[in-house]
Design an enzyme around this catalytic site. Structure first.
Site, PDB file in Angstrom:
ATOM      1  N   ASP A  13       1.936   1.770  25.429  1.00  0.00           N
ATOM      2  CA  ASP A  13       3.331   1.355  25.796  1.00  0.00           C
ATOM      3  C   ASP A  13       4.339   1.433  24.821  1.00  0.00           C
ATOM      4  O   ASP A  13       3.938   1.346  23.518  1.00  0.00           O
ATOM      5  CB  ASP A  13       2.830  -0.254  25.984  1.00  0.00           C
ATOM      6  CG  ASP A  13       4.144  -0.753  26.864  1.00  0.00           C
ATOM      7  OD1 ASP A  13       4.824   0.089  27.401  1.00  0.00           O
ATOM      8  OD2 ASP A  13       4.179  -1.925  27.199  1.00  0.00           O
ATOM      9  N   LEU A  58     -17.289  13.357  22.864  1.00  0.00           N
ATOM     10  CA  LEU A  58     -16.141  12.025  23.263  1.00  0.00           C
ATOM     11  C   LEU A  58     -15.860  12.396  24.573  1.00  0.00           C
ATOM     12  O   LEU A  58     -15.326  13.564  24.855  1.00  0.00           O
ATOM     13  CB  LEU A  58     -15.086  12.137  22.398  1.00  0.00           C
ATOM     14  CG  LEU A  58     -13.965  11.207  22.866  1.00  0.00           C
ATOM     15  CD1 LEU A  58     -14.418   9.690  22.459  1.00  0.00           C
ATOM     16  CD2 LEU A  58     -12.466  11.393  22.063  1.00  0.00           C
ATOM     17  N   HIS A 109       8.069   9.941  25.608  1.00  0.00           N
ATOM     18  CA  HIS A 109       7.099  10.283  26.118  1.00  0.00           C
ATOM     19  C   HIS A 109       6.350  11.607  25.281  1.00  0.00           C
ATOM     20  O   HIS A 109       5.258  11.402  24.831  1.00  0.00           O
ATOM     21  CB  HIS A 109       7.032  10.636  27.681  1.00  0.00           C
ATOM     22  CG  HIS A 109       7.346   9.400  28.245  1.00  0.00           C
ATOM     23  ND1 HIS A 109       6.893   8.186  28.218  1.00  0.00           N
ATOM     24  CD2 HIS A 109       8.595   9.255  29.484  1.00  0.00           C
ATOM     25  CE1 HIS A 109       7.480   7.263  29.219  1.00  0.00           C
ATOM     26  NE2 HIS A 109       8.341   8.003  29.860  1.00  0.00           N
ATOM     27  N   ASN A 126       6.881   3.972  24.941  1.00  0.00           N
ATOM     28  CA  ASN A 126       7.691   4.989  24.698  1.00  0.00           C
ATOM     29  C   ASN A 126       9.052   5.132  24.944  1.00  0.00           C
ATOM     30  O   ASN A 126      10.108   5.900  24.134  1.00  0.00           O
ATOM     31  CB  ASN A 126       7.221   6.252  25.669  1.00  0.00           C
ATOM     32  CG  ASN A 126       5.766   6.601  25.208  1.00  0.00           C
ATOM     33  OD1 ASN A 126       5.087   6.235  24.241  1.00  0.00           O
ATOM     34  ND2 ASN A 126       5.013   7.125  26.151  1.00  0.00           N
TER      35      ASN A 126
HETATM   36  C1  FPP Z   1       4.605   3.568  28.478  1.00  0.00           C
HETATM   37  O1  FPP Z   1       5.903   3.580  27.916  1.00  0.00           O
HETATM   38  C2  FPP Z   1       3.944   4.915  28.556  1.00  0.00           C
HETATM   39  C3  FPP Z   1       3.804   5.739  29.548  1.00  0.00           C
HETATM   40  C4  FPP Z   1       4.390   5.388  31.032  1.00  0.00           C
HETATM   41  C5  FPP Z   1       3.446   7.161  29.587  1.00  0.00           C
HETATM   42  C6  FPP Z   1       2.368   7.523  28.599  1.00  0.00           C
HETATM   43  C7  FPP Z   1       2.423   8.926  28.393  1.00  0.00           C
HETATM   44  C8  FPP Z   1       2.260   9.576  27.137  1.00  0.00           C
HETATM   45  C9  FPP Z   1       1.630   8.735  25.986  1.00  0.00           C
HETATM   46  C10 FPP Z   1       2.188  10.906  26.812  1.00  0.00           C
HETATM   47  C11 FPP Z   1       1.697  11.848  27.495  1.00  0.00           C
HETATM   48  C12 FPP Z   1       0.208  11.747  27.677  1.00  0.00           C
HETATM   49  C13 FPP Z   1      -0.695  12.484  27.970  1.00  0.00           C
HETATM   50  C14 FPP Z   1      -2.082  12.150  28.193  1.00  0.00           C
HETATM   51  C15 FPP Z   1      -0.161  13.899  28.394  1.00  0.00           C
HETATM   52  P1  FPP Z   1       7.090   3.013  28.520  1.00  0.00           P
HETATM   53  O2  FPP Z   1       7.862   4.178  29.266  1.00  0.00           O
HETATM   54  O3  FPP Z   1       6.747   2.110  29.917  1.00  0.00           O
HETATM   55  O4  FPP Z   1       7.664   2.509  27.413  1.00  0.00           O
HETATM   56  P2  FPP Z   1       8.685   1.069  27.459  1.00  0.00           P
HETATM   57  O5  FPP Z   1       8.085   0.139  27.844  1.00  0.00           O
HETATM   58  O6  FPP Z   1       9.189   1.103  26.010  1.00  0.00           O
HETATM   59  O7  FPP Z   1      10.042   1.504  28.289  1.00  0.00           O
END
Ligand code: FPP
Length: 246
Positions: free
Chosen positions: A24, A135, A41, A26
């Site tokens: 969480d 893994l 992301h 990004n």
């Molecule tokens: C949450 O951050 C994260 C996500 C919804 C996406 C997770 C994706 C990745 C880590 C990248 C790619 C992963 C793979 C496996 C290819 P948010 O957008 O909810 O952040 P915020 O709460 O700060 O808005």
């Protein structure tokens, strides 16, 4: 590489065999830098590499990452397509490395909702990494825990209607066997980044006795060092599973 922490982990004792992570923060990481959310992301992809390598180094057996929830389909279409493109890019860029590292990838969730490109990428990575024995990497994509449990209930109801299962045989094990996670033990440790203290519809059944570790770091800032810190913290916990220890 954080070899100091790794040495402490090995000294301190048992490593969690299954770690689940809610990645969480990004979006906030990008906002802090005045960047568009998709770049957050993209930065998060590097952290995925870090924790996969860290998990292998520490001897973790199963790593389950929450990459895209069913609820995430409600985000703006531009963000959804950026995430899907990133998934395809991650798979194209990493599949060979994952295979060589002995990682076996599974994708858990409602893959019928994925577009053809993402679905093909998912099938490709599962197939090409099928012999990985070091893994298991579960990527939860288009996943929600309540939908997973409802699906298990539907599968059981079908068995009863077909006459292959009796009503009295429906117990916890019967449900567990119909979850996406059926092949693996429940997570020993759940890590959530960005300081939020909720489960967000992730592995609600499987986390019944899981130890929780919440870090204020935003996901793109996570390195294997943070994974090792979480493991060290876990190793100091007293897991009782509702019983008493003497
Ligand atoms: C949450 O951050 C994260 C996500 C919804 C996406 C997770 C994706 C990745 C880590 C990248 C790619 C992963 C793979 C496996 C290819 P948010 O957008 O909810 O952040 P915020 O709460 O700060 O808005």
């Amino acid at each position: 590489m954080a070899p100091d922490l790794l040495a402490r982990i090995k000294r301190q004792g048992a490593v969690p065999r299954h770690i689940a992570i809610i990645m969480d923060g990004n979006g906030r990481w990008a906002r802090e830098r005045h960047l568009p959310r998709p770049l957050g992301h993209r930065a998060g992809m590097k952290a995925v590499r870090e924790v996969v390598e860290g998990a292998i180094a520490a001897g973790v057996e199963v790593l389950t990452l929450f990459a895209f929830s069913e609820e995430n389909w409600q985000r703006p279409p531009t963000e959804i397509s950026a995430l899907m493109e990133l998934l395809e890019e991650y798979i194209a860029a990493e599949v060979e490395e994952l295979r060589q590292q002995g990682v076996r990838v599974h994708v858990l969730g409602d893959r019928a909702r994925l577009g053809p490109g993402a679905r093909a990428a998912v099938e490709r990575v599962e197939w090409e990494t099928r012999d990985g024995a070091r893994l298991v990497l579960n990527l939860c994509i288009s996943y929600s825990s309540r939908a997973e449990i409802a699906r298990a209930a539907r599968l059981l109801a079908e068995d009863v209607l077909k006459g292959t299962k009796r009503l009295e045989e429906i117990d916890e094990e019967a449900v567990q066997e119909r979850l996406y996670t059926a092949p693996w033990r429940d997570p020993d440790l759940l890590i959530r980044t960005s300081g939020e203290r909720r489960l967000s519809n992730f592995l609600l059944w499987q986390l019944a006795y899981t130890e929780l570790y919440i870090t204020p770091l935003l996901w793109p800032d996570v390195t294997r060092r943070e994974l090792f810190e979480a493991i060290l913290d876990y190793q100091r916990r007293d897991r009782r599973f509702g019983k008493v220890t003497v």
